[in-house]
Scaffold this motif. Structure first.
Motif, mmCIF file in Angstrom:
data_model
loop_
_atom_site.group_PDB
_atom_site.id
_atom_site.type_symbol
_atom_site.label_atom_id
_atom_site.label_comp_id
_atom_site.label_asym_id
_atom_site.label_seq_id
_atom_site.Cartn_x
_atom_site.Cartn_y
_atom_site.Cartn_z
ATOM 1 N N UNK A 303 0.983 -1.249 -0.234
ATOM 2 C CA UNK A 303 0.195 0.096 0.253
ATOM 3 C C UNK A 303 0.524 1.139 0.238
ATOM 4 N N UNK A 304 0.225 2.188 -1.152
ATOM 5 C CA UNK A 304 1.200 3.603 -0.791
ATOM 6 C C UNK A 304 0.693 4.980 -0.699
ATOM 7 N N UNK A 305 -0.521 4.541 0.008
ATOM 8 C CA UNK A 305 -1.448 6.447 0.516
ATOM 9 C C UNK A 305 -2.292 6.803 -0.733
ATOM 10 N N UNK A 306 -2.775 5.925 -1.488
ATOM 11 C CA UNK A 306 -3.386 6.860 -2.287
ATOM 12 C C UNK A 306 -4.183 5.452 -3.501
ATOM 13 N N UNK A 307 -5.067 6.097 -4.120
ATOM 14 C CA UNK A 307 -5.576 5.374 -5.069
ATOM 15 C C UNK A 307 -4.607 4.866 -6.315
ATOM 16 N N UNK A 308 -4.105 6.050 -6.713
ATOM 17 C CA UNK A 308 -3.315 5.628 -7.434
ATOM 18 C C UNK A 308 -1.474 5.124 -7.802
ATOM 19 N N UNK A 309 -0.989 5.223 -6.549
ATOM 20 C CA UNK A 309 0.250 5.197 -5.196
ATOM 21 C C UNK A 309 0.120 3.909 -5.361
ATOM 22 N N UNK A 310 1.619 2.703 -4.873
ATOM 23 C CA UNK A 310 1.717 1.814 -4.471
ATOM 24 C C UNK A 310 3.182 1.907 -3.822
ATOM 25 N N UNK A 311 3.157 1.255 -2.731
ATOM 26 C CA UNK A 311 4.953 1.175 -2.821
ATOM 27 C C UNK A 311 6.454 0.314 -3.119
ATOM 28 N N UNK A 312 7.274 0.649 -3.534
ATOM 29 C CA UNK A 312 7.987 -0.352 -3.315
ATOM 30 C C UNK A 312 9.218 -0.384 -2.830
ATOM 31 N N UNK A 313 10.324 -0.784 -2.038
ATOM 32 C CA UNK A 313 11.894 -0.507 -1.373
ATOM 33 C C UNK A 313 11.633 0.393 -1.673
ATOM 34 N N UNK A 314 11.575 1.756 -0.614
ATOM 35 C CA UNK A 314 11.847 2.098 -0.824
ATOM 36 C C UNK A 314 10.969 3.742 -1.440
ATOM 37 N N UNK A 315 10.783 3.052 -2.629
ATOM 38 C CA UNK A 315 10.227 4.037 -4.026
ATOM 39 C C UNK A 315 8.679 3.946 -3.826
ATOM 40 N N UNK A 316 8.179 5.268 -4.271
ATOM 41 C CA UNK A 316 6.784 5.493 -4.222
ATOM 42 C C UNK A 316 6.515 4.631 -5.796
ATOM 43 N N UNK A 317 5.393 4.247 -5.852
ATOM 44 C CA UNK A 317 5.486 3.773 -7.473
ATOM 45 C C UNK A 317 3.974 4.617 -7.909
ATOM 46 N N UNK A 318 3.532 5.480 -8.956
ATOM 47 C CA UNK A 318 2.553 5.744 -9.461
ATOM 48 C C UNK A 318 2.270 6.209 -10.576
ATOM 49 N N UNK A 319 1.120 5.265 -10.685
ATOM 50 C CA UNK A 319 0.514 4.614 -12.178
ATOM 51 C C UNK A 319 -0.678 5.569 -11.958
ATOM 52 N N UNK A 320 -0.200 6.065 -12.808
ATOM 53 C CA UNK A 320 -2.124 7.524 -14.217
ATOM 54 C C UNK A 320 -1.632 7.452 -15.604
ATOM 55 N N UNK A 321 -2.781 8.267 -15.892
ATOM 56 C CA UNK A 321 -2.512 8.778 -17.729
ATOM 57 C C UNK A 321 -1.595 7.553 -18.417
ATOM 58 N N UNK A 322 -1.660 6.625 -17.613
ATOM 59 C CA UNK A 322 -1.243 5.533 -18.521
ATOM 60 C C UNK A 322 0.083 5.527 -19.261
ATOM 61 N N UNK A 323 0.925 6.093 -17.628
ATOM 62 C CA UNK A 323 2.318 6.184 -17.657
ATOM 63 C C UNK A 323 2.483 5.109 -15.383
ATOM 64 N N UNK A 324 3.249 4.532 -15.316
ATOM 65 C CA UNK A 324 3.628 4.049 -14.186
ATOM 66 C C UNK A 324 5.146 4.987 -13.720
#
Length: 474
Positions: A303-324
């Protein structure tokens, strides 16, 4: 924008975080902008010279075509430090990426495992907290999923806007407070940003190795990558390249020390060093074990704190507008930092500003990584603040609610009042006995009903022509 979306907007300017998706429109810049200057440079110049987000900034980009460094300094700034790709900034929470990379390379060498419990990484006799028998693991610590608070509960001062609040924080304090934390959720189930967690992670790995955190990070991460300017200590020989820090009000401040919480935010680094780090993730450039570690980091999903963001190790991973894309940011007492990369575009960006602020260059970084992400170019006049008697300030202290899932806490800070909601917080200061504004969140105001005569009964929060009313609750 509904109530919950609004909460994300003002929390986006919190001291230690930013929005995963900036929610501002890209306004037209002046037609007088010199020809031949591209969009990124125009945006950075506008942020520094027109919006006064800092006195100076260094932005570095990484593309298949090569590296680029952009520097901007306000001509009215009195600082004379050398500004360029080798300028040394306090990178604050970008440190967490290095700590997570250290964890990953230790896993690659089979010295630790991601699911190892925290209890195996604390001194003998120290009890690690649990939730209904569920242990905190190293993965939980590295993904802000450990259910631990943002800051330790035994700091000399826990006021978020107090300068250098982590300085002198000791091992005795770090481990002495650990049994006192009572987890409210199961580790791994929710995102809860925590400097404490990353302090425990880095110091735990160091404890396991029998070395100091500084030694093991240098030996296994920074030296193999050739990051000669990425250190936990200030080198007097490099003083001419050291950025002068500034607070939210652009007054000189610093340097900052993080004590034993250094794995969460203690590094100094440069745009050039950080671009080399990004090259590891975007192009696999680096020693084989660190390349393997970088891939391991990105394979984790929490889990990353929002609908479009997840957590990797250390990094936030955001997926939106067709891009990650992946990103991280940080704030020290005197700097605001951002870095991220888009694997599909093989592009990365580092954005370092010499002042603490609510946003720094974060939205510009998001926009570079995903051009459909928007940037704020609105110029908001700096509020005129006044000084109030302490008894008037204290009338606003309390808990305010619009709904059970939309609660604001107002507390006393070092420079003003602290607005807290969820895992975000920012400072407001008075413009009158009832009206407050924030340098950290331009354009936002909070008006306290009755603060000029007695206890406050409600607050009205305004931003972007929208109004939200919160009632005081016991």
């Amino acid at each position: 924008m509904d109530r919950r979306d609004f909460s994300k907007v003002f929390l986006g300017a919190a001291i230690a975080y930013t929005l995963p998706q900036p929610l501002f429109a890209l306004d037209a810049l002046s037609n007088n902008t010199a020809k031949g200057v591209d969009e990124l440079q125009r945006l950075v110049r506008h942020r520094i010279l027109k919006q006064h987000g800092a006195h100076a900034a260094v932005t570095g980009t990484l593309k298949p075509s090569g590296r680029r460094i952009i520097t901007v300094r306000d001509p009215e700034a009195k600082d004379d430090y050398q500004l360029g790709g080798d300028t040394i900034f306090e990178v604050a929470s970008l440190t967490k990426i290095f700590t997570a990379l250290l964890l990953a390379v230790e896993v690659v060498h089979k010295r630790v495992r991601l699911d190892d419990p925290l209890r195996d990484y604390v001194p003998d006799g120290v009890k690690a907290p649990t939730f209904k028998g569920r242990q905190i693991t190293l993965t939980d610590l590295a993904t802000h999923g450990a259910a631990l608070p943002l800051r330790p509960n035994n700091l000399a001062t826990s006021v978020p806007d107090a300068p250098n609040k982590y300085a002198g924080y000791s091992f005795e304090q770090l481990y002495g407070s650990l049994p006192s934390y009572h987890l409210q959720t199961s580790p791994g189930s929710q995102f809860n940003y925590s400097n404490l967690a990353f302090g425990l992670l880095g110091q735990g790995i160091a404890l396991k190795s029998g070395r100091s955190f500084a030694e093991i990070l240098r030996e296994r991460v920074t030296e193999p990558l050739g990051l000669s300017d990425t250190t936990l200590e200030d080198d007097p020989r490099k003083a001419a390249r050291r950025a002068q820090g500034h607070d939210f009000y652009l007054s000189p401040i610093g340097p900052t020390s993080d004590g034993v919480l250094a794995p969460a935010g203690g590094l100094r680094s440069t745009a050039n060093d950080l671009l080399t780090l990004l090259d590891l993730f975007t192009n696999g450039q680096g020693p084989k074990d660190l390349v393997a570690a970088s891939r391991l980091m990105l394979s984790v999903d929490r889990p990353g704190g929002s609908d479009i963001t997840r957590m990797a190790l250390g990094w936030r991973r955001t997926t939106t507008h067709g891009e990650t894309y992946y990103w991280s940011n940080g704030s020290s007492d005197g700097s605001r930092t951002f870095m991220g990369f888009n694997p599909a575009r093989r592009a990365g960006i580092v954005a370092l500003a010499d002042a603490a602020s609510g946003e720094g260059l974060d939205d510009i970084g998001h926009h570079f990584l995903n051009p459909q992400q928007t940037v704020s170019t609105k110029i908001v006049p700096t509020p005129d603040f006044i000084t109030l008697p302490e008894k008037v300030l204290l009338r606003a202290i309390g808990r305010y609610e619009q709904a059970k899932d939309d609660v604001i806490e107002i507390s006393r800070g070092y420079t003003g009042l602290i607005v807290s909601a969820g895992y975000g917080e920012f400072v407001i200061r008075p413009q009158s006995s009832t009206l407050y504004a924030s340098k950290m969140v331009p354009g936002l105001t909070i008006e306290f009903e009755g603060a000029d005569v007695g206890p406050v009964v409600s607050l009205t929060l305004r931003q972007d022509d929208k109004t939200y009313i919160y009632k005081r609750v016991p």
